[in-house]
Motif scaffolding. Structure first.
Motif, PDB file in Angstrom:
ATOM      1  N   ARG A 111      -5.684  47.818  81.852  1.00 57.47           N
ATOM      2  CA  ARG A 111      -5.838  47.842  80.389  1.00 57.47           C
ATOM      3  C   ARG A 111      -4.912  46.757  79.828  1.00 57.47           C
ATOM      4  O   ARG A 111      -3.798  46.570  80.332  1.00 57.47           O
ATOM      5  CB  ARG A 111      -5.386  49.176  79.806  1.00 57.47           C
ATOM      6  CG  ARG A 111      -6.460  50.236  79.712  1.00 57.47           C
ATOM      7  CD  ARG A 111      -6.851  50.802  81.023  1.00 57.47           C
ATOM      8  NE  ARG A 111      -7.574  52.076  80.915  1.00 57.47           N
ATOM      9  CZ  ARG A 111      -8.098  52.711  81.932  1.00 57.47           C
ATOM     10  NH1 ARG A 111      -8.019  52.211  83.161  1.00 57.47           N
ATOM     11  NH2 ARG A 111      -8.715  53.861  81.754  1.00 57.47           N
ATOM     12  N   LEU A 112      -5.399  46.102  78.764  1.00 62.09           N
ATOM     13  CA  LEU A 112      -4.588  45.038  78.157  1.00 62.09           C
ATOM     14  C   LEU A 112      -3.681  45.601  77.072  1.00 62.09           C
ATOM     15  O   LEU A 112      -4.073  46.525  76.338  1.00 62.09           O
ATOM     16  CB  LEU A 112      -5.494  43.974  77.539  1.00 62.09           C
ATOM     17  CG  LEU A 112      -6.254  43.080  78.526  1.00 62.09           C
ATOM     18  CD1 LEU A 112      -7.189  42.148  77.772  1.00 62.09           C
ATOM     19  CD2 LEU A 112      -5.286  42.265  79.382  1.00 62.09           C
ATOM     20  N   TYR A 113      -2.501  45.033  76.942  1.00 60.21           N
ATOM     21  CA  TYR A 113      -1.564  45.389  75.864  1.00 60.21           C
ATOM     22  C   TYR A 113      -0.946  44.109  75.306  1.00 60.21           C
ATOM     23  O   TYR A 113      -0.483  43.246  76.069  1.00 60.21           O
ATOM     24  CB  TYR A 113      -0.472  46.344  76.379  1.00 60.21           C
ATOM     25  CG  TYR A 113      -1.072  47.692  76.727  1.00 60.21           C
ATOM     26  CD1 TYR A 113      -1.261  48.673  75.750  1.00 60.21           C
ATOM     27  CD2 TYR A 113      -1.529  47.953  78.012  1.00 60.21           C
ATOM     28  CE1 TYR A 113      -1.884  49.886  76.054  1.00 60.21           C
ATOM     29  CE2 TYR A 113      -2.147  49.159  78.320  1.00 60.21           C
ATOM     30  CZ  TYR A 113      -2.318  50.120  77.339  1.00 60.21           C
ATOM     31  OH  TYR A 113      -2.935  51.304  77.634  1.00 60.21           O
ATOM     32  N   SER A 114      -0.909  44.004  73.971  1.00 62.89           N
ATOM     33  CA  SER A 114      -0.278  42.845  73.333  1.00 62.89           C
ATOM     34  C   SER A 114       1.226  42.896  73.601  1.00 62.89           C
ATOM     35  O   SER A 114       1.836  43.964  73.511  1.00 62.89           O
ATOM     36  CB  SER A 114      -0.472  42.880  71.814  1.00 62.89           C
ATOM     37  OG  SER A 114      -1.810  43.076  71.484  1.00 62.89           O
ATOM     38  N   ILE A 115       1.777  41.761  73.871  1.00 64.23           N
ATOM     39  CA  ILE A 115       3.221  41.686  74.127  1.00 64.23           C
ATOM     40  C   ILE A 115       3.970  41.779  72.792  1.00 64.23           C
ATOM     41  O   ILE A 115       3.630  41.083  71.829  1.00 64.23           O
ATOM     42  CB  ILE A 115       3.550  40.373  74.866  1.00 64.23           C
ATOM     43  CG1 ILE A 115       2.911  40.396  76.260  1.00 64.23           C
ATOM     44  CG2 ILE A 115       5.060  40.153  74.942  1.00 64.23           C
ATOM     45  CD1 ILE A 115       2.992  39.089  77.016  1.00 64.23           C
ATOM     46  N   ALA A 116       4.983  42.649  72.763  1.00 66.85           N
ATOM     47  CA  ALA A 116       5.722  42.883  71.511  1.00 66.85           C
ATOM     48  C   ALA A 116       7.058  42.140  71.486  1.00 66.85           C
ATOM     49  O   ALA A 116       7.774  42.211  70.486  1.00 66.85           O
ATOM     50  CB  ALA A 116       5.950  44.376  71.313  1.00 66.85           C
ATOM     51  N   SER A 117       7.396  41.469  72.578  1.00 65.45           N
ATOM     52  CA  SER A 117       8.691  40.756  72.628  1.00 65.45           C
ATOM     53  C   SER A 117       8.442  39.257  72.560  1.00 65.45           C
ATOM     54  O   SER A 117       7.333  38.796  72.806  1.00 65.45           O
ATOM     55  CB  SER A 117       9.426  41.100  73.922  1.00 65.45           C
ATOM     56  OG  SER A 117       8.553  41.001  75.035  1.00 65.45           O
ATOM     57  N   THR A 118       9.481  38.507  72.256  1.00 63.90           N
ATOM     58  CA  THR A 118       9.364  37.052  72.342  1.00 63.90           C
ATOM     59  C   THR A 118       9.470  36.666  73.812  1.00 63.90           C
ATOM     60  O   THR A 118       9.794  37.490  74.666  1.00 63.90           O
ATOM     61  CB  THR A 118      10.493  36.327  71.589  1.00 63.90           C
ATOM     62  OG1 THR A 118      11.702  36.529  72.320  1.00 63.90           O
ATOM     63  CG2 THR A 118      10.636  36.821  70.163  1.00 63.90           C
ATOM     64  N   ARG A 119       9.253  35.397  74.073  1.00 61.01           N
ATOM     65  CA  ARG A 119       9.332  34.888  75.449  1.00 61.01           C
ATOM     66  C   ARG A 119      10.716  35.145  76.052  1.00 61.01           C
ATOM     67  O   ARG A 119      10.882  35.116  77.259  1.00 61.01           O
ATOM     68  CB  ARG A 119       9.016  33.398  75.468  1.00 61.01           C
ATOM     69  CG  ARG A 119      10.048  32.545  74.748  1.00 61.01           C
ATOM     70  CD  ARG A 119       9.600  31.128  74.556  1.00 61.01           C
ATOM     71  NE  ARG A 119       8.583  31.022  73.514  1.00 61.01           N
ATOM     72  CZ  ARG A 119       7.981  29.890  73.194  1.00 61.01           C
ATOM     73  NH1 ARG A 119       8.256  28.787  73.847  1.00 61.01           N
ATOM     74  NH2 ARG A 119       7.086  29.859  72.216  1.00 61.01           N
ATOM     75  N   HIS A 120      11.709  35.366  75.205  1.00 61.20           N
ATOM     76  CA  HIS A 120      13.063  35.619  75.713  1.00 61.20           C
ATOM     77  C   HIS A 120      13.329  37.093  75.943  1.00 61.20           C
ATOM     78  O   HIS A 120      14.427  37.461  76.380  1.00 61.20           O
ATOM     79  CB  HIS A 120      14.107  35.078  74.740  1.00 61.20           C
ATOM     80  CG  HIS A 120      13.940  33.623  74.443  1.00 61.20           C
ATOM     81  ND1 HIS A 120      13.975  32.666  75.409  1.00 61.20           N
ATOM     82  CD2 HIS A 120      13.693  32.971  73.283  1.00 61.20           C
ATOM     83  CE1 HIS A 120      13.773  31.474  74.867  1.00 61.20           C
ATOM     84  NE2 HIS A 120      13.591  31.637  73.573  1.00 61.20           N
ATOM     85  N   GLY A 121      12.373  37.950  75.621  1.00 62.98           N
ATOM     86  CA  GLY A 121      12.572  39.383  75.812  1.00 62.98           C
ATOM     87  C   GLY A 121      13.489  39.961  74.751  1.00 62.98           C
ATOM     88  O   GLY A 121      14.102  39.232  73.962  1.00 62.98           O
TER      89      GLY A 121
END
Ligand code: FAD
Length: 390
Positions: free
Chosen positions: A166-176
């Protein structure tokens, strides 16, 4: 990360040393490295490091003796850094081709470790929405804001086959969330519905909301180029989000306004206007509210935040206040912003939000003698209208 840039200008020939971890190939990735480049190559080097998942520890300006000529880049840096652009590249757009995709596929997924899982909801909220973070430090899974990852839940389906991702949108920036790289965070709502008198729990969303720190999870991706944030620091960004559709917006807003992010990204000091229009059923369902209030207090000229709280607020006709009612209410300002070519609109959340927004935009456009069904494809073609609904 320490950043010391002194008073460099693009033409003074000063050199900068970037201290980086997890960057390069083979054994290089394990060691801390120092890459020295002229200012004209600094931004490109930082973008390359970020895209390859490296962690910048410090950037130091090197002292140049008075009267000395600009130096050539050191051999090590020259090998890694892309050639300098012909003119100092102020905000060269990040090419979609540079965005990482499918680094890990379902047949050979990345195994991430859960480092945190907590509820984002306040007392009295409807349902269950959690913020879940995974450690990525052992591999090469990296991403940029606006992308998604796939999760393959443990166990098997009704046919005894392994579950599909299942896909989930990433909620963090590339830096976590810790701003040090090597993590990814999601904002997950547990799917629950009634069928034949019993409550059905969604497979993957329940797996994720229940997961404990330390658990190992199969992750694929990253995927998606629809929701990428423009690199232009002066862009205007209108964000229409319902529920967990806030995930990519949270990443954008952190990149724009979070102090640790701004310190980490000298090449992205957001100066445009960011306007979040957020729809939830009740006040306790608002997500990341404290952070957004802090951004409002710190950047009142740059951040605007409008809420549609359907079960508590009324629209002008006395019905529930949905996000499309807010779009109608602010149609004039939204369209004035859209007339500016620097403006991008992002929509994310449940698929059901789309017709309402479309209707509101059609009416709003008509009030300005514009035809939304003609305008929307033009905005889409110009890469200024971004939709991810599910
Ligand atoms: P499943 O067990 O797969 O159940 C889903 C199925 O249940 C549906 O296909 C449907 O057949 C059935 N169903 C659902 N509702 C009902 C109903 N009311 N009545 C009858 N049957 C019903 N989710 C998030 O929480 N956060 C995100 O950031 C997020 N980002 C996404 C990004 C993208 C690009 C996409 C495509 C999806 C995203 N999703 C997100 C949704 C996510 O991928 C899953 O679809 C969701 O979590 C449900 O998966 P599940 O395994 O829990 O449900």
């Amino acid at each position: 990360m320490r950043v010391s840039t002194g008073k460099a200008t693009q033409s003074d020939g000063r050199m900068f040393t970037v201290v980086v971890e997890g960057f390069g190939v083979g054994l290089q990735r394990r060691a801390e490295r120092r890459l020295t480049v002229p200012f004209s190559q600094l931004q490109r080097l930082m973008q390359t490091i970020a895209l390859q998942g490296g962690r910048i520890r410090a950037i130091n300006a090197e002292e140049v003796p008075a009267g000395s000529e600009p130096q050539a880049p050191s051999t090590e840096a020259a090998a890694d850094a892309p050639a300098a652009p012909p003119t100092p590249a102020r905000k060269a757009p990040v090419s979609h081709a540079d965005v990482p995709v499918n680094l890990y596929k379902p047949k050979d997924p990345f195994i991430g470790t859960v480092t945190g899982n907590y509820s984002l909801l306040a007392e009295g909220a409807i349902g269950r929405v959690n913020h879940i973070t995974f450690d990525l430090s052992e591999g090469n899974l990296h991403y940029v804001e606006g992308q998604s990852i796939g999760i393959i839940p443990d166990g098997t389906d009704a046919n005894g086959k392994p579950h599909k991702l299942r896909l989930y949108s990433i909620a963090s920036t590339r830096h976590g969330d810790n701003c040090e790289g090597g993590t990814v965070s999601l904002c997950v709502r547990q799917l629950q519905y009634e069928k034949d008198g019993s409550t059905i729990n969604g497979v993957c969303s329940t797996f994720l909301c229940d997961i404990e720190p330390g658990a190992k999870v199969k992750i694929t991706g990253p995927v998606g180029k629809e929701m990428l944030l423009p690199p232009d620091e002066d862009a205007n960004v209108i964000m229409l989000a319902t529920g967990t559709g806030i995930a990519p917006m949270r990443a954008y807003l952190r990149r724009m306004f979070e102090p640790s992010e701004r310190a980490k990204n000298p090449e992205y000091q957001f100066r445009g206007k960011a306007w979040l229009i957020m729809g939830v059923p009740k006040t306790p369902n608002l997500l990341y509210e404290d952070d957004f209030q802090r951004y409002l207090a710190e950047y009142p000229e740059n951040f605007r935040y409008t809420k549609a709280i359907s079960r508590e607020q009324q629209n002008p006709s006395g019905g529930r206040m949905y996000i499309q009612d807010r779009v109608t209410e602010h149609a004039d300002e939204i369209f004035s912003l859209i007339e500016d070519p620097k403006t991008h609109v992002y929509m994310c959340g449940l698929r059901g939000m789309e017709p309402g927004i479309d209707e509101a935009m059609t009416a709003a456009a008509a009030a300005k003698d514009l035809n939304w069904s003609e305008l929307r494809p033009q905005l889409k073609k110009a890469d200024r209208w971004h939709v991810e609904t599910y």
